[in-house]
Design a protein around this motif. Structure first.
Motif, PDB file in Angstrom:
ATOM      1  N   UNK A   9      46.466  44.324  61.404  1.00 50.20           N
ATOM      2  CA  UNK A   9      46.183  43.895  62.762  1.00 50.20           C
ATOM      3  C   UNK A   9      45.561  45.024  63.591  1.00 50.20           C
ATOM      4  N   UNK A  10      45.393  46.202  62.989  1.00 45.00           N
ATOM      5  CA  UNK A  10      44.948  47.339  63.773  1.00 45.00           C
ATOM      6  C   UNK A  10      43.487  47.161  64.169  1.00 45.00           C
ATOM      7  N   UNK A  11      43.075  47.755  65.301  1.00 44.77           N
ATOM      8  CA  UNK A  11      41.717  47.564  65.816  1.00 44.77           C
ATOM      9  C   UNK A  11      40.651  47.980  64.808  1.00 44.77           C
ATOM     10  N   UNK A  17      35.542  44.293  60.191  1.00 44.92           N
ATOM     11  CA  UNK A  17      35.245  42.943  59.689  1.00 44.92           C
ATOM     12  C   UNK A  17      34.209  42.253  60.569  1.00 44.92           C
ATOM     13  N   UNK A  18      34.313  42.459  61.893  1.00 41.90           N
ATOM     14  CA  UNK A  18      33.351  41.801  62.772  1.00 41.90           C
ATOM     15  C   UNK A  18      31.957  42.438  62.641  1.00 41.90           C
ATOM     16  N   UNK A  21      30.298  41.121  59.598  1.00 43.37           N
ATOM     17  CA  UNK A  21      29.856  39.740  59.824  1.00 43.37           C
ATOM     18  C   UNK A  21      28.567  39.708  60.635  1.00 43.37           C
ATOM     19  N   UNK A  22      28.496  40.516  61.695  1.00 43.51           N
ATOM     20  CA  UNK A  22      27.324  40.508  62.574  1.00 43.51           C
ATOM     21  C   UNK A  22      26.073  40.987  61.838  1.00 43.51           C
ATOM     22  N   UNK A  23      26.225  42.051  61.027  1.00 43.02           N
ATOM     23  CA  UNK A  23      25.080  42.572  60.274  1.00 43.02           C
ATOM     24  C   UNK A  23      24.583  41.525  59.283  1.00 43.02           C
TER      25      UNK A  23
END
Lengths: 261, 262
Positions: A9-11, A17-18, A21-23
């Motif tokens: 859950x750590x930042x 992961x985000x 996904x964006x790339x």
């Protein structure tokens, strides 16, 4: 919490992961699909969002959607909770109402749209009604379940202490004991209500709304803006759920700390 | 206050297949003011059913129970109960659990909290008055349950194996504390237990029930003066005779144990 990997859950993990996904999204849109109508890229969406922030109707859409959402969810609670209490507490009412509920419940909320328009016209109330149909059954069923599962010992202890009328037993014993179930029902209902929102706004009940704008920009073939509204719907839904969970655990359900969650 | 008159009390249950099971049959018993009476008997003899009928939580098939002359028809103001299971309301703090009965009687908040605090102090849990039940140990929960039952000042206190779920040490502590409370508060206490040791340690009289249908097999007075010593000869002899009576009443095949006596 316990089932997760340490630190999942750590930042750091969220950022990684985000970003990945964006790339990926950007690459697929720009290199593979190469058609911004079929798949707008991440940068297209950012530009569209920037555009909408200054020239669009985002605040108004947001406000109108919240009105629809709260009409629907409010009605779900006002009707679902008392009905759930009645069928959960009084066996006679349960036998009477249970068949009716079981027949109406499987009808998908969106199938009610024609009648919503016939009964309420193209108004906010019509959208609220469709959302209400989506939300009322989770509230009702969970309230009922909560009332069926109240440990008998609490009712008997209450009676021995002078809490003997049905009204007092419901208020002081059954309702607090069933509160975790009610909270679960409310949470499911708010999720379903948020999903019904888009469909409820698509049939032209208002000129604003997050769901209405998805349809509107689709008709204008501006798929980047459709995507912006989709993401806003997702984030607002997430935020409502988080706010609700946080609020309940900190106030009404604090006596359960250490048992679950 | 707290006289109990049980006359010709019977209770039969009808099973789903229509068979009748007689749980209690023709119970006659009279219990005086401020008396401490225990009920023992083999499992399934109807001890708990008897207590529930006196509480008004269950109805007798025939016969009646009177407390201070008035007929018991349902849960009443003058009878308090402590259950075997943990019965504290988990959504209320210790203070608000103990004040619950007074709240139901319409007492204003300040006043009922003041009384509740006195009873929490009586069971030695003053520093836990703001805690929730999940934060307490089993023994502490039962102490709170006793305080809660006493807070409304009932004349009669019913206890259904209240220490059954506790470990032996905590149990002995709780028995001493209960006797202290009983001596200061002057209540009639009816106490259901499986333990002959507990019954002899606590009671003025022990009622031995026979197995199904439950009848009164014998009423054993405990003439030992308090404070009682569990290792004293008289105490041990009484325990022995109670154990023998219960063993004699058991329905099931008698247990033959070569390595020791039951």
């Amino acid at each position: 919490m316990n089932g997760n990997l340490p630190g999942s859950r750590s930042p750091g993990y969220i950022v990684v992961s985000i970003s990945v996904l964006l790339v990926l999204w950007q690459v697929i849109a720009d290199v593979v699909v190469k058609n911004h109508f079929i798949l707008p890229s991440f940068t297209d969406v950012v530009i569209a969002l920037y555009d909408l922030l200054f020239t669009g109707t985002l605040p108004m859409d947001f406000a109108v959607s919240l009105v629809h959402f709260f009409i629907g969810l409010g009605l779900s609670l006002c009707i679902g909770v008392p009905c759930g209490i009645c069928i959960g507490w009084f066996a006679g009412i349960n036998r009477l109402l249970d068949p009716i509920i079981e027949i109406i419940r499987p009808i998908p909320p969106l199938a009610w749209i024609p009648f919503a328009i016939v009964w309420f016209g193209l108004t906010d109330l019509a959208a609220g009604f469709v959302i209400f149909i989506g939300g009322v059954f989770p509230v009702l069923i969970n309230t009922y379940e909560g009332f069926r599962n109240i440990p008998r010992i609490f009712v008997e202890a209450g009676k021995m202490l002078g809490c003997t009328s049905n009204a007092a037993l419901i208020r002081y014993i059954a309702l607090p004991a069933a509160l975790p179930h009610l909270a679960a029902g409310f949470r499911v209902a708010s999720g379903v209500a948020w999903m019904c929102l888009v469909a409820a706004e698509m049939f032209g009940v208002s000129t604003f709304g997050l769901g209405q704008k998805i349809w509107w920009y689709y008709n204008l073939h501006q798929m980047d803006k459709v995507m912006v509204y989709m993401l806003i719907l997702g984030f607002v839904g997430l935020f409502i759920d988080y706010l609700f969970r946080y609020g309940m655990n900190r106030t009404l359900l604090k006596w359960r700390q250490g048992e679950v969650n | 206050m707290g006289r109990v008159e049980i006359s010709h009390l019977s209770r039969a249950f009808v099973k789903e297949d229509g068979d009748k099971v007689v749980a209690l049959s023709d119970i006659n018993l009279s219990i005086g003011d401020d008396e401490f009476v225990s009920f023992v008997g083999p499992s399934g003899c109807g001890k708990t059913t008897l207590l529930r009928i006196i509480a008004g939580l269950d109805k007798a098939t025939s016969g009646e129970v009177r407390v201070d002359g008035s007929l018991i028809t349902g849960p009443g103001q003058k009878v308090g109960m402590v259950f075997q299971e943990y019965s504290l309301f988990p959504w209320r703090s210790v203070l608000s659990n103990v004040a619950f009965g007074l709240e139901m009687r319409g007492m204003p908040k300040e006043e009922r909290h003041e009384i509740a605090r006195k009873f929490i102090a009586l069971v030695g849990l003053s520093q836990f008055e703001q805690s929730f039940p999940y934060e307490l140990s089993g023994g502490m929960r039962q102490r709170v349950a006793i305080a809660r039952a006493l807070a409304t000042d009932p004349d009669l206190l019913l206890m259904d194996e209240p220490f059954g779920a506790l470990d032996a040490q905590t149990r002995n502590h709780m028995q001493c504390e209960l006797l202290d409370i009983w001596e200061t508060k002057k209540k009639t206490i009816l106490f259901v237990t499986h333990s002959c040791d507990e019954a002899v340690f606590l009671s003025d009289r022990v009622v031995v029930l026979s197995s199904r249908p439950g009848r009164i097999h014998e009423i054993v007075p405990i003439p030992i003066s308090r404070p009682r010593d569990r290792t004293n000869k008289e105490f041990i002899d009484l325990r022995r005779s109670l154990l023998d009576m219960i063993e004699e009443e058991r329905d099931e095949e008698k247990i033959k144990c070569k390595s020791g006596y039951l």
